[in-house]
Design an enzyme around this catalytic site. Sequence first.
Site, PDB file in Angstrom:
ATOM      1  N   TYR A 494       0.838  -1.200   0.000  1.00 23.84           N
ATOM      2  CA  TYR A 494       0.000   0.000   0.000  1.00 23.84           C
ATOM      3  C   TYR A 494       0.878   1.257   0.000  1.00 23.84           C
ATOM      4  CZ  TYR A 494      -3.797   3.232   0.996  1.00 23.84           C
ATOM      5  OH  TYR A 494      -4.692   4.265   0.917  1.00 23.84           O
ATOM      6  N   SER A 574      -6.469   0.859  -4.428  1.00 25.86           N
ATOM      7  CA  SER A 574      -6.579   2.297  -4.212  1.00 25.86           C
ATOM      8  C   SER A 574      -5.212   2.959  -4.365  1.00 25.86           C
ATOM      9  CB  SER A 574      -7.209   2.550  -2.835  1.00 25.86           C
ATOM     10  OG  SER A 574      -7.677   3.860  -2.720  1.00 25.86           O
ATOM     11  N   ASP A 657     -17.723   3.681  -8.080  1.00 31.94           N
ATOM     12  CA  ASP A 657     -16.675   4.083  -7.145  1.00 31.94           C
ATOM     13  C   ASP A 657     -16.585   5.609  -7.140  1.00 31.94           C
ATOM     14  OD1 ASP A 657     -14.420   4.549  -5.632  1.00 31.94           O
ATOM     15  OD2 ASP A 657     -13.247   2.950  -6.540  1.00 31.94           O
ATOM     16  N   HIS A 697     -16.091   1.464  -4.101  1.00 33.45           N
ATOM     17  CA  HIS A 697     -14.666   1.339  -3.813  1.00 33.45           C
ATOM     18  C   HIS A 697     -14.320   0.027  -3.109  1.00 33.45           C
ATOM     19  CE1 HIS A 697     -10.724   3.136  -3.747  1.00 33.45           C
ATOM     20  NE2 HIS A 697     -10.605   2.966  -2.455  1.00 33.45           N
TER      21      HIS A 697
END
Length: 722
Positions: A494, A574, A657, A697
Amino acid sequence: MNKRLWALAALGWSVMINTGAEAQTLKYPAAPRGEVVDDYFGTRVADPYRWLEDVDSPQTRAWVAAENALSLPYLAALPEREALRQRLGALWNYERYDLPQRKAGKLFYGRNDGLQNQSVLYVDGGDGKPRVLLDPNTLSADGTVALTQYEPSPDAAYLAYATAAAGSDWNEFRVRRVADGVDTDDRLTRIKFSGIAWTRDGKGFFYSRYPLPPAGSTPGTFDELAHQKLYYHRLGTAQAEDLLVAENPAEPQWGWGAEVSDDGRYLIVYVSRGSGNENALWVKDLGTAEAPSLAAPFVKLVDDFEAEYTVLGNRGSTLYVRTSRDAARGRIVAIELGKPAAAEWKTVVPESVDTLQSALMAGDGLVALYMHDATSRLLRYGVDGKAQGEIALPGLGSVPDLPLGGIQLSGQAGDPLLFYAYTSFNQPATNYVYDLSKNSGRVFQPIRLNFDPADYVTEQVFYKSRDGTRIPLFISYKKGLKRNGRNPTLLFGYGGFEISKTPEFSVPNLVFMERGGVYALANLRGGGEYGKAWHEAGTLDRKQNVFDDFAAAAQYLIEQQWTAPAHLAIGGRSNGGLLVGATVNQHPELFAAAFPAVGVMDMLRYHKFTIGWAWAGDYGTAETEAGFRTLYAYSPYHNIRSGVRYPAVLVTTADHDDRVVPGHSFKYAAALQAAVAPDGVPGARPALIRIDVNAGHGAGKPIGKLIEEEADKLAFLLRFTR
């Protein structure tokens, strides 16, 4: 699908893919190149797929349908897909719980019996006989309306709750009577990114909302977000009558959050200005808990955005606050409201070598959740700061946020019962209850598993990034696996927004490990694993550190014979989708497959959509020349090159999203498909996009949809890493 869309799906380039049994021909949908060119400080940048930003245009809708008409049959035909779908369903079919909240002797918690699309909210009145209070599965035929949060009133007479449709961040608030499970007439809309904070009298609550769009326009999924305001809603009144509590017209991008102290005396307001954790801290004296008043002015304890402040509770006029001020890894201070100057603050729990992740007042003291090398520790302190020992956790795991409520620790001052969960790579989140007065704990809600956790192993290692920085890496696999350089491996990361990636259970990862896969999780800079400095080392013009950390993790796994480039895949969601896109562009030779999910892929325009402007603290923007140069250098959409043999790529996004708008993934996929046209890349591997419909999302996605998506991704992963 009509004939026109099927015809469109057949247009474009073709690429031969050997799926094992026979060769298939993929014909990418036509994506006309537009003529848009922007000038950034003298650099002309083409944006040929700008038209795909308009996700509701007929042209984009046709392209989406054509892409799904290509990708879904291809994925469905992969050799192991059906077996994987069945195994995912079997392993997901276990009873699980969200973290309980205790109010006025009643216990509220979410429970899923296994394959329910949404968890059901229960209330236990203290007699050990729970009953259903709210079942979100009854709110829509396809399970796409989710319960996103709830908050019982202090007397447990009412439940304020929020629902969202199709994965949107837009919430609708309602109120339900706990006694009979019937909704009142209260209904609140135009809500995103808001909590629920009841006044102690149980007659109303604070929340935040956005104004209606300009006259003549229709509220929509992708509305621009500005001018959020804090309101107080009194039960039984119309939303139009809600009292305005706080706003700042001069700062349209400020956000407002609120909570009320346990004794009902103080309104605590958190003012934010973006996605960073830094905030201002205001306090209003509500007077008595029985008759709260908004008449008193705010005391602005902190009116800048230089550090993070979270109020843990109070004793009289003394607030106990977790903060990163003068403590990059966090400390707890006591602030006397009569002497609010920072020089008067008293350190209760000083900064330590571990990162203070969260804390709360519970029982007669404080409970602090620390992160030690990305794993959790629970420590106890008195309100005087005296150490009172550690609450032992079962192993190398973490205390997670659980979906309903989004809290890690559940307890109240004066109540000796503390609730928390524990999870690891081979252990689903399991709730524990700890009696602080007796120093003893136990599993609160046991869960029955249909696999043996002892069959799986997790190691934590440390490797060096390109600049020598020491990075933690978790490696999980099934017992007996050999380091032979041929293991299918998924590396996940991430690296942003001070979000820490700690051990957690995943059914898809378990299915992958069952089949001989290795799952690796890297704790990259940009996260919060080692506090503020660790986060800042992966932001703005230092963002390249994150990509270097990720590539170094891949190189470590290869050097240590866990895997090889022909068997290695990377994934991220993301901001992690951005990570995957940038890393694939920079090191295509390292990977066999890549999974950028709901990614931020156009770094020059991300800030122009919905909440994107709030990410500027991590990314910067192309509005400045320095920001443009940094972002243009790694933006996934802008750095795709023709003629490169990229790994097999499966992009995933959703049409609703409204956080990372799907145009990011649409433009990236169109550019990638154009770049891997077979006339320029012999033996090119597939570049597919899977676009979920009636989804967002990721939060609140029905179990049925999750199983289908994860079966597709696992089949693709195994196809290209074995």
